[in-house]
Design an enzyme around this catalytic site. Structure first.
Site, PDB file in Angstrom:
ATOM      1  N   SER A   1     125.722   7.882  60.502  1.00 40.70           N
ATOM      2  CA  SER A   1     127.077   7.343  60.382  1.00 40.70           C
ATOM      3  C   SER A   1     128.008   8.482  60.026  1.00 40.70           C
ATOM      4  CB  SER A   1     127.140   6.275  59.285  1.00 40.70           C
ATOM      5  OG  SER A   1     128.490   5.964  58.964  1.00 40.70           O
TER       6      SER A   1
ATOM      7  N   TYR B   1     124.435   3.039  51.034  1.00 42.29           N
ATOM      8  CA  TYR B   1     124.461   3.175  52.496  1.00 42.29           C
ATOM      9  C   TYR B   1     124.773   4.620  52.881  1.00 42.29           C
ATOM     10  CZ  TYR B   1     125.971   2.464  57.342  1.00 42.29           C
ATOM     11  OH  TYR B   1     126.120   2.550  58.704  1.00 42.29           O
ATOM     12  N   ALA B   2     125.791   5.216  52.241  1.00 44.24           N
ATOM     13  CA  ALA B   2     126.169   6.589  52.552  1.00 44.24           C
ATOM     14  C   ALA B   2     125.022   7.547  52.263  1.00 44.24           C
ATOM     15  CB  ALA B   2     127.409   6.981  51.751  1.00 44.24           C
ATOM     16  N   ALA B   3     124.361   7.365  51.131  1.00 41.12           N
ATOM     17  CA  ALA B   3     123.250   8.245  50.763  1.00 41.12           C
ATOM     18  C   ALA B   3     122.092   8.107  51.742  1.00 41.12           C
ATOM     19  CB  ALA B   3     122.777   7.928  49.338  1.00 41.12           C
ATOM     20  N   SER B   4     121.809   6.874  52.157  1.00 34.74           N
ATOM     21  CA  SER B   4     120.680   6.655  53.063  1.00 34.74           C
ATOM     22  C   SER B   4     120.947   7.238  54.442  1.00 34.74           C
ATOM     23  CB  SER B   4     120.370   5.154  53.171  1.00 34.74           C
ATOM     24  OG  SER B   4     121.390   4.442  53.857  1.00 34.74           O
ATOM     25  N   LYS B   5     122.180   7.140  54.911  1.00 40.40           N
ATOM     26  CA  LYS B   5     122.500   7.704  56.225  1.00 40.40           C
ATOM     27  C   LYS B   5     122.453   9.231  56.200  1.00 40.40           C
ATOM     28  CE  LYS B   5     122.991   4.085  58.786  1.00 40.40           C
ATOM     29  NZ  LYS B   5     122.068   3.843  59.919  1.00 40.40           N
TER      30      LYS B   5
ATOM     31  N   ILE C   1     133.022   1.191  64.722  1.00 38.05           N
ATOM     32  CA  ILE C   1     132.581   0.660  66.011  1.00 38.05           C
ATOM     33  C   ILE C   1     133.181  -0.736  66.203  1.00 38.05           C
ATOM     34  CG2 ILE C   1     130.598   0.054  67.449  1.00 38.05           C
ATOM     35  CD1 ILE C   1     128.899   1.819  65.602  1.00 38.05           C
TER      36      ILE C   1
END
Length: 247
Positions: A137, A150-154, A183
């Site tokens: 992302s 979410y940011a860390a996982s991406k 998107i």
């Protein structure tokens, strides 16, 4: 089978679109999804497609189901598109985030990616050929306020891609990450709170995009098609930001 493609998150917006596009090309597909399959119902009678409902965060479930299906069909996969993900749906800053939810997102997104790759890579190595597209992302370079897990996982997934590209180059396995910005998707299945979050976030972000629009599924299909194609024999370990010119 040279054209057998595994797609994870196959019932998601992006995964379902990619599944339909590749089904239209008569590719052999192994579609991995978690629970829902509403976007894929029209593909269930396709003889070139097999479906697996599984939890990627569970290594035994992941390995056993994928191995059993490959053994039964003799469809040896050589291409993988990994779109499966869950988001930080509580919309809270890190200091206020529930530790259990944070761990769940990290476990699903990062451990699930590890489990998938650990299961699939031996087949690629056996064929001395493989092409992988991981989905990251744009938040890997700009962060995501109220979405730290979410940011860390991406970011972790993108770095897994870089590491894997270096490790597996000698096995002729190419690995890249596609990291889209906003998107244009169907958000009707999301909660009202998440739809509100998306509307506000996307309204702000679209003003920053030179092309003044969100990415489409076609945009993502185009880059995936090239990265998985025979034309791509040299590009590996890269992260491609699909952001309409937003730096």
């Amino acid at each position: 089978m040279k054209n057998t493609i595994i797609i994870t998150g196959a019932n998601g917006n992006v995964g379902a679109y990619l599944a339909h596009r590749y089904a239209g090309q008569n590719k052999k597909l192994i579609l991995i999804l978690h629970k829902q399959s509403n976007r894929l119902k029209d593909l269930y009678q396709n003889e070139n497609i097999r479906f697996l409902h599984l939890d990627l965060a569970n290594i035994e479930e992941t390995k056993n189901n994928i191995d059993n299906l490959i053994r039964e069909t003799n469809w040896k996969p050589t291409k993988l598109i990994h779109t499966a993900t869950i988001r930080s749906h509580d919309f809270k800053p890190l200091v206020d985030t529930d530790p259990k939810l944070w761990s769940e997102i990290i476990n699903t997104n990062i451990v699930g990616t590890f489990n998938l790759l650990k299961t699939v890579l031996p087949y690629f190595r056996e064929n001395h050929y493989g092409k992988i597209v991981l989905f990251g992302s744009n938040v890997t370079r700009i962060g995501l306020p109220k979405g730290s897990a979410y940011a860390a996982s991406k970011a972790a997934i993108a770095n897994l891609g870089r590491t894997l590209a270096a490790e597996e180059a000698r096995n002729n396995i190419i690995v890249n990450t596609v990291s889209p910005g906003p998107i244009k998707i169907d958000d009707s299945s999301f909660s009202e709170s998440y739809r509100k979050f998306r509307r506000e976030y996307y309204k702000e972000k679209k003003r920053e995009i030179p092309l003044k629009r969100c990415a489409t599924f076609d945009d993502l299909f185009g880059i995936c098609s090239f990265l998985l194609s025979e034309e791509n024999s040299y590009i590996t370990g890269e992260e491609f930001y699909i952001t309409g010119g937003k730096l």
